[in-house]
Design an enzyme around this catalytic site. Structure first.
Site, mmCIF file in Angstrom:
data_model
loop_
_atom_site.group_PDB
_atom_site.id
_atom_site.type_symbol
_atom_site.label_atom_id
_atom_site.label_comp_id
_atom_site.label_asym_id
_atom_site.label_seq_id
_atom_site.Cartn_x
_atom_site.Cartn_y
_atom_site.Cartn_z
ATOM 1 N N ARG A 155 0.852 -1.209 0.000
ATOM 2 C CA ARG A 155 0.000 0.000 0.000
ATOM 3 C C ARG A 155 0.880 1.249 0.000
ATOM 4 N NH1 ARG A 155 -4.393 -2.731 4.050
ATOM 5 N NH2 ARG A 155 -5.708 -3.554 2.381
ATOM 6 N N HIS A 179 -0.294 -4.724 12.804
ATOM 7 C CA HIS A 179 -1.147 -4.475 11.643
ATOM 8 C C HIS A 179 -2.373 -3.698 12.112
ATOM 9 C CE1 HIS A 179 -2.718 -4.999 7.704
ATOM 10 N NE2 HIS A 179 -3.651 -5.865 8.030
#
Ligand code: APR
Length: 319
Positions: A155, A179
Site C-alpha cells: 500500500r 497491523h
C-alpha cells in the site's frame, strides 16, 4: 530413489481472500490445494470453478473443496483466513472475540491434521490471531507467521507511486509494527529508483506524512468503500508471496508478523519485522538499527499488540 511430489496447501476459509488465494496459488503452480470452510457447498463450488479454469490457464494443480478437516491431512502449508471481516466503522481489534473463537477451532484442527505444516495467518486482528494460533498449536516459532507487512508495504509503495508517478517496480518500502493504526511505515528505508524517499526530487515532509497516514488507514479506506467486507486481492497476493518463498526456499526478505524471542527487545510477541522466508519458514529476523523516534513508534505499536494479548487473557482464550 528420490520421489518428487507436489506440495499440499490447505486454505482454511473459502471467502473472499481464501478463494483468491486458491486461484493465485494455482496460477503460480505452488501445489495442490484444499479449500476448507464451514459453509456447505461454498469451498466445493469455488474449487470446482477454479478447477474448470485450469485447462484454459494451463494450470496443473488439483483444487478441491471440503467441509471436513480430515481432507487437509498431510498439508505442507496452511493459510488461515477463517473469520469475519470488518464492516465500515469497525477497527480490526473489534473482531477479536468472534475471530478468537474461530481461531481456537481452526488451531485445534490444524494441530491434529497438519501437525508438520508451516502456517500463515491472515485473520484479523492479525497480531493477536497469530499469537493465539501459536499458543494453541504449540508449533515451533519458525513455522507460524502472520501476513501484514507485505500488504502494508505494498500500500505504501502504491501511494508513493501515485505521488511520484514512478513505476511501483522501481519503488521499495518498509513498514514495521502491528497491523493496525499504530503500524510504522519507515520513509528512510523506502526507496524510489534507489533514492531514499525523503531525498527524492520534489518530495516534502508534508507529502510523506500524508502518504504514511493513508498507508496506516489503507485497510479502512477499502472497508469504507466496499461497505460489506474488507480488502482481498492485495492481502491474498501478499500471503502468496510468503508461501512461494517458503515452498521454493527463495529466502526473500519480507516484513511480516513474526515471533520475537528477544529481537528488538521484545519477548513472547508477534509483531511486524523484516525476516527471511525460506524452506525452514521464518529463518531469521533481521535486526536493523532504528533511530530513536522510529524505535519509539515501534515500541508504541508493540504496546498495542501487548494490549490485545491482555484482552485474549481477559476473554479466557489464553490462560
Ligand atoms: N472455520 C472455517 N471457516 C470459517 C469459520 C470456521 N470456524 N468461521 C467462518 N469461516 C469462514 C466463513 O464461512 C467465510 O467463508 O471464513 C470465511 C471468511 O471469508 P470472508 O467473510 O469473505 O472474509 P475475507 O475477506 O476472506 O477475510 C477473512 O481475513 O483480512 C482478514 O479481516 C479479515 O478476518 C478477516 C479474514
Amino acid at each position: 530413489m528420490r520421489k518428487f511430489s507436489r506440495p499440499k496447501i490447505a486454505l482454511i476459509g473459502a471467502g473472499m481472500i481464501g478463494s483468491n488465494l486458491a486461484y493465485m496459488a494455482a496460477k503460480k503452480g505452488l501445489g495442490d490445494i484444499v479449500l476448507y470452510d464451514i459453509i456447505e457447498g461454498l469451498p466445493q463450488g469455488k474449487a470446482l470453478d477454479i478447477m474448470e479454469a485450469t485447462p484454459v490457464d494451463k494450470i496443473n494443480s488439483i483444487i478441491t473443496g471440503t467441509n471436513n478437516y480430515e481432507d487437509i491431512k498431510g498439508s505442507d502449508l496452511v493459510i488461515i483466513t477463517a473469520g469475519i471481516p470488518r464492516k465500515p466503522g469497525m477497527s480490526r481489534d473489534d473482531l477479536l472475540t468472534t475471530n478468537s473463537k474461530i481461531m481456537q477451532q481452526v488451531a485445534e484442527n490444524v494441530k491434529i491434521y497438519a501437525p508438520n505444516s508451516f502456517v500463515i495467518v491472515i485473520s484479523n486482528p492479525l497480531d493477536a490471531m497469530v499469537y493465539l494460533f501459536y499458543q494453541i498449536s504449540g508449533f515451533e516459532k519458525n513455522r507460524v507467521m502472520g501476513m501484514a507487512g507485505i500488504l502494508d508495504a505494498a500500500r505504501f509503495r502504491s501511494f508513493i507511486s501515485l505521488e511520484t508517478k514512478i513505476s511501483v517496480e522501481s519503488i521499495s518500502a518498509f513498514v514495521l509494527g502491528g497491523h493496525g493504526d499504530s503500524m510504522v511505515p519507515l520513509p528512510r528505508y523506502s526507496y524510489v529508483g534507489g533514492v531514499p524517499l525523503p531525498d527524492f526530487p520534489g518530495m516534502t515532509q508534508a507529502k510523506i506524512d500524508s502518504i504514511v497516514e493513508r498507508t496506516r488507514k489503507g485497510g479502512g479506506e477499502i472497508v469504507a468503500l466496499l461497505k460489506t467486507g474488507s480488502a482481498f486481492y492485495a492481502p491474498a497476493i501478499s500471503a502468496i508471496a510468503m508461501a512461494e518463498s517458503i515452498i521454493k526456499d527463495q529466502k526473500r526478505v519480507y516484513p511480516a508478523a513474526v515471533y520475537c524471542d528477544g529481537e528488538y527487545g521484545y519477548n513472547d510477541l508477534f509483531i511486524g519485522l523484516p525476516a527471511v522466508f525460506g524452506g525452514n519458514g521464518v529463518e531469521k529476523i533481521i535486526e536493523i538499527k532504528l533511530e530513536d523516534h522510529e524505535k519509539a513508534a515501534l515500541d508504541k505499536s508493540a504496546e498495542a499488540v501487548e494490549h490485545l494479548k491482555g484482552d485474549l487473557r481477559n476473554l479466557k482464550f489464553l490462560s
